[in-house]
Design a protein around this motif. Structure first.
Motif, PDB file in Angstrom:
ATOM      1  N   ALA A 255       0.822  -1.208   0.000  1.00 34.32           N
ATOM      2  CA  ALA A 255       0.000   0.000   0.000  1.00 34.32           C
ATOM      3  C   ALA A 255       0.859   1.263   0.000  1.00 34.32           C
ATOM      4  N   PHE A 256       1.937   1.264   0.773  1.00 33.85           N
ATOM      5  CA  PHE A 256       2.804   2.443   0.850  1.00 33.85           C
ATOM      6  C   PHE A 256       3.332   2.815  -0.533  1.00 33.85           C
ATOM      7  N   TRP A 257       3.811   1.835  -1.272  1.00 34.14           N
ATOM      8  CA  TRP A 257       4.439   2.107  -2.560  1.00 34.14           C
ATOM      9  C   TRP A 257       3.428   2.417  -3.654  1.00 34.14           C
ATOM     10  N   MET A 258       2.319   1.708  -3.682  1.00 29.43           N
ATOM     11  CA  MET A 258       1.332   1.959  -4.725  1.00 29.43           C
ATOM     12  C   MET A 258       0.655   3.318  -4.540  1.00 29.43           C
ATOM     13  N   PHE A 259       0.249   3.633  -3.318  1.00 27.62           N
ATOM     14  CA  PHE A 259      -0.348   4.934  -3.061  1.00 27.62           C
ATOM     15  C   PHE A 259       0.667   6.053  -3.273  1.00 27.62           C
ATOM     16  N   GLY A 260       1.902   5.814  -2.813  1.00 25.45           N
ATOM     17  CA  GLY A 260       2.940   6.829  -2.974  1.00 25.45           C
ATOM     18  C   GLY A 260       3.247   7.132  -4.424  1.00 25.45           C
ATOM     19  N   MET A 261       3.354   6.094  -5.250  1.00 25.55           N
ATOM     20  CA  MET A 261       3.664   6.307  -6.667  1.00 25.55           C
ATOM     21  C   MET A 261       2.475   6.889  -7.431  1.00 25.55           C
ATOM     22  N   CYS A 304     -15.556  19.262  -6.232  1.00 24.43           N
ATOM     23  CA  CYS A 304     -16.732  18.387  -6.104  1.00 24.43           C
ATOM     24  C   CYS A 304     -16.317  16.967  -5.730  1.00 24.43           C
ATOM     25  N   ILE A 305     -15.319  16.453  -6.434  1.00 25.95           N
ATOM     26  CA  ILE A 305     -14.871  15.080  -6.181  1.00 25.95           C
ATOM     27  C   ILE A 305     -14.256  14.953  -4.798  1.00 25.95           C
ATOM     28  N   SER A 306     -13.404  15.885  -4.417  1.00 22.76           N
ATOM     29  CA  SER A 306     -12.735  15.796  -3.114  1.00 22.76           C
ATOM     30  C   SER A 306     -13.743  15.913  -1.974  1.00 22.76           C
ATOM     31  N   THR A 307     -14.762  16.746  -2.145  1.00 25.30           N
ATOM     32  CA  THR A 307     -15.769  16.899  -1.094  1.00 25.30           C
ATOM     33  C   THR A 307     -16.513  15.590  -0.859  1.00 25.30           C
ATOM     34  N   ILE A 308     -16.963  14.972  -1.941  1.00 25.12           N
ATOM     35  CA  ILE A 308     -17.685  13.700  -1.826  1.00 25.12           C
ATOM     36  C   ILE A 308     -16.764  12.593  -1.315  1.00 25.12           C
ATOM     37  N   ALA A 309     -15.567  12.520  -1.892  1.00 26.75           N
ATOM     38  CA  ALA A 309     -14.636  11.442  -1.534  1.00 26.75           C
ATOM     39  C   ALA A 309     -14.138  11.581  -0.103  1.00 26.75           C
ATOM     40  N   ASN A 310     -13.942  12.796   0.372  1.00 30.45           N
ATOM     41  CA  ASN A 310     -13.517  12.995   1.754  1.00 30.45           C
ATOM     42  C   ASN A 310     -14.551  12.485   2.738  1.00 30.45           C
ATOM     43  N   ALA A 317     -13.426   1.622   1.712  1.00 36.72           N
ATOM     44  CA  ALA A 317     -12.016   1.261   1.555  1.00 36.72           C
ATOM     45  C   ALA A 317     -11.292   2.267   0.664  1.00 36.72           C
ATOM     46  N   HIS A 318     -10.105   2.658   1.072  1.00 37.53           N
ATOM     47  CA  HIS A 318      -9.334   3.646   0.320  1.00 37.53           C
ATOM     48  C   HIS A 318      -8.745   3.066  -0.962  1.00 37.53           C
ATOM     49  N   LYS A 319      -8.746   1.741  -1.085  1.00 41.53           N
ATOM     50  CA  LYS A 319      -8.266   1.113  -2.317  1.00 41.53           C
ATOM     51  C   LYS A 319      -9.103   1.569  -3.508  1.00 41.53           C
ATOM     52  N   PHE A 320     -10.382   1.859  -3.257  1.00 36.06           N
ATOM     53  CA  PHE A 320     -11.251   2.365  -4.317  1.00 36.06           C
ATOM     54  C   PHE A 320     -10.689   3.657  -4.896  1.00 36.06           C
ATOM     55  N   TYR A 321     -10.178   4.516  -4.039  1.00 32.27           N
ATOM     56  CA  TYR A 321      -9.633   5.797  -4.498  1.00 32.27           C
ATOM     57  C   TYR A 321      -8.380   5.601  -5.340  1.00 32.27           C
ATOM     58  N   LEU A 322      -7.611   4.589  -4.991  1.00 30.03           N
ATOM     59  CA  LEU A 322      -6.401   4.312  -5.756  1.00 30.03           C
ATOM     60  C   LEU A 322      -6.750   3.982  -7.207  1.00 30.03           C
ATOM     61  N   PHE A 323      -7.728   3.111  -7.424  1.00 33.96           N
ATOM     62  CA  PHE A 323      -8.113   2.747  -8.790  1.00 33.96           C
ATOM     63  C   PHE A 323      -8.823   3.895  -9.488  1.00 33.96           C
ATOM     64  N   SER A 426      -1.434  -2.669  -8.175  1.00 32.18           N
ATOM     65  CA  SER A 426      -2.402  -2.243  -7.166  1.00 32.18           C
ATOM     66  C   SER A 426      -3.489  -3.257  -6.879  1.00 32.18           C
ATOM     67  N   PHE A 427      -3.578  -4.327  -7.647  1.00 29.27           N
ATOM     68  CA  PHE A 427      -4.668  -5.290  -7.464  1.00 29.27           C
ATOM     69  C   PHE A 427      -4.650  -5.942  -6.079  1.00 29.27           C
ATOM     70  N   LYS A 428      -3.463  -6.166  -5.532  1.00 34.00           N
ATOM     71  CA  LYS A 428      -3.367  -6.859  -4.242  1.00 34.00           C
ATOM     72  C   LYS A 428      -3.167  -5.903  -3.064  1.00 34.00           C
ATOM     73  N   VAL A 429      -3.425  -4.628  -3.268  1.00 32.27           N
ATOM     74  CA  VAL A 429      -3.279  -3.655  -2.180  1.00 32.27           C
ATOM     75  C   VAL A 429      -4.394  -3.857  -1.158  1.00 32.27           C
ATOM     76  N   GLU A 430      -4.024  -3.966   0.109  1.00 36.96           N
ATOM     77  CA  GLU A 430      -4.986  -4.048   1.210  1.00 36.96           C
ATOM     78  C   GLU A 430      -4.504  -3.149   2.335  1.00 36.96           C
ATOM     79  N   LYS A 431      -5.419  -2.825   3.259  1.00 35.53           N
ATOM     80  CA  LYS A 431      -5.022  -2.008   4.405  1.00 35.53           C
ATOM     81  C   LYS A 431      -4.038  -2.798   5.249  1.00 35.53           C
ATOM     82  N   PRO A 432      -2.848  -2.244   5.547  1.00 34.18           N
ATOM     83  CA  PRO A 432      -1.821  -2.973   6.288  1.00 34.18           C
ATOM     84  C   PRO A 432      -2.283  -3.302   7.710  1.00 34.18           C
ATOM     85  N   SER A 433      -1.798  -4.409   8.238  1.00 32.80           N
ATOM     86  CA  SER A 433      -2.068  -4.772   9.615  1.00 32.80           C
ATOM     87  C   SER A 433      -0.796  -5.334  10.226  1.00 32.80           C
ATOM     88  N   LYS A 434      -0.622  -5.109  11.512  1.00 32.58           N
ATOM     89  CA  LYS A 434       0.545  -5.622  12.216  1.00 32.58           C
ATOM     90  C   LYS A 434       0.220  -6.966  12.858  1.00 32.58           C
TER      91      LYS A 434
END
Length: 436
Positions: A255-261, A304-310, A317-323, A426-434
């Motif tokens: 997630a760090f690398w895909m969102f960052g790039m 408009c987009i940022s208001t709705i998306a925020n 899930a934030h993965k939706f925003y990535l795609f 980005s297909f396998k991006v998930e929210k990280p967990s420890k």
């Protein structure tokens, strides 16, 4: 260190949750970084390069070198943010940016003095001077002041982080979209030298407001994010345990690398496009007014987009925003490739508008959502270095596409290839967990 030092403001005694004051002044802080952002620098491009005797490629290369150097220090600034907090990091960045702009206003005089001193008329002298000055304003403006102001807002909120960021994003988008017009007005009426001095004085004044109103985190004042006071906690008010990643741990996640790039892609595209926007449109037989007018519809769509998306970011899930960003990037890249046709302009406007809207959400909300608040400065500092490097490369690469290959459109092939790579990654991006 006393969190109220140098200030008359007491957050705990405020008549309402102090986080709302943080949103206001944090957003203003991002707006004050505009002189160090591409949208602020681009208006000065032609008068400054002409005054210093540089061509477009030389000016773009100086911008690239200075910005690249600044990228190597932004992560360190993020560590300072975690150590000293937003308040003192921001006031140092704002004051230093003001000093840098003031020096920049005398760049023609400084360049002439050095040339006379060494009895040379070489373009190397103003080029090296601009490299140094661009390093200063990009590091303190785009890098540190932006990071400190944005992170501060995110630290003061948790469950309402998306909703609050929607308010901040609207303010920032309106400010950024109108800034070229305001700065151009300053230059037309005062010249580029005095305009930079006016902006510098504004930053010096803003330093006072940073000391008065910026605060590092709610816990310093017996508060917690979103406004629940610590003494009100009881069995019915359960505060979720926050999982915090260090930068080293975050870098091990996809997630760090895909969102960052993905964010870096936006920085590359927007920077290169804004830096050469007039020249890009002129190469397709459009006027300067046509070029400038494109920013208004882009900003409207982005708001408009940022208001709705925020607002939705607190629930989905934030993965939706990535795609969504990647799809928008394809539209913008194809739009630039076909800018000579009317549909190309519409694709470019829609693509950049949507991408900018999602960028405003992800760049602020996703990092604390995925990796926690404790090491937010270090993590976002590293991400900011991605953005700075991308913004450094864009003007020069696009300039060479035009001067060597004959068209800015060729950069689209590179952009599309990068988007394809990100899409597969980005297909396998998930929210990280420890795992303990």
């Amino acid at each position: 260190m006393n969190p109220n030092k140098f200030s008359f403001i007491r957050p705990k005694k405020f008549p309402f949750f102090y986080g709302y004051a943080i949103v206001l002044f944090g957003s203003i802080g991002v707006l004050f970084s505009i002189p160090g952002q591409t949208v602020g620098v681009s208006v000065f491009t032609d008068p400054v390069k002409d005054s210093l005797g540089l061509n477009r490629n030389q000016f773009s290369n100086a911008y690239m070198v200075g910005t690249l150097i600044s990228a190597f220090f932004v992560t360190k600034a993020g560590k300072l943010f975690d150590l000293f907090g937003a308040r003192f990091v921001a006031v140092f960045a704002a004051f230093s940016l003001g000093v840098s702009l003031f020096i920049f206003s005398f760049s023609e005089i400084i360049s002439g003095f050095i040339k006379d001193l060494f009895t040379t008329n070489s373009w190397v002298v103003p080029f090296l001077l601009l490299c140094f000055l661009f390093f200063l304003i990009r590091f303190f403006g785009q890098g540190v002041l932006t990071m400190a102001s944005r992170n501060m807002v995110m630290i003061w909120f948790d469950s309402n982080r998306g909703k609050i960021n929607s308010i901040s994003s609207i303010t920032i988008s309106l400010g950024f979209s109108s800034s070229p017009i305001l700065i151009n007005y300053l230059i037309d009426h005062n010249g580029w030298e005095l305009s930079w001095q006016i902006l510098a004085c504004s930053l010096f004044i803003f330093c006072f407001f940073i000391l008065q109103f910026y605060r590092n985190k709610p816990e310093d004042f017996g508060l917690i994010p979103d406004g629940i006071k610590s003494h009100q906690k009881n069995k019915k008010t359960q505060i979720p345990t926050e999982i915090n990643f260090t930068l080293k741990e975050a870098k091990k996640t996809r997630a760090f690398w895909m969102f960052g790039m993905a964010l870096a892609f936006n920085s590359f595209f927007i920077t290169g496009f804004t830096f050469h926007v007039v020249s890009i449109f002129e190469s397709f037989q459009y006027t300067k007014n046509d070029a400038i007018s494109i920013f208004l519809p882009i900003s409207i769509i982005a708001i408009c987009i940022s208001t709705i998306a925020n607002v939705l970011s607190d629930y989905i899930a934030h993965k939706f925003y990535l795609f969504a960003m990647l799809c928008s990037g394809f539209l913008a890249a194809f739009g630039l490739l076909n800018l000579g046709a009317n549909f190309g302009i519409y694709l470019l406007i829609i693509g950049l508008g949507f991408y900018s809207g999602f960028f405003a959400v992800v760049n602020a909300v996703s990092w604390p959502h995925y990796f926690g608040r404790k090491y937010l400065g270090e993590i976002t500092g590293k991400v900011m270095s991605f953005l700075v490097i991308a913004s450094a490369l864009a003007p020069s690469l696009m300039s060479y596409c035009f001067t060597k290959l004959g068209s800015y459109s060729y950069i689209s092939y590179l952009l599309i290839g990068f988007l394809v790579f990100l899409s597969f990654g980005s297909f396998k991006v998930e929210k990280p967990s420890k795992i303990y």
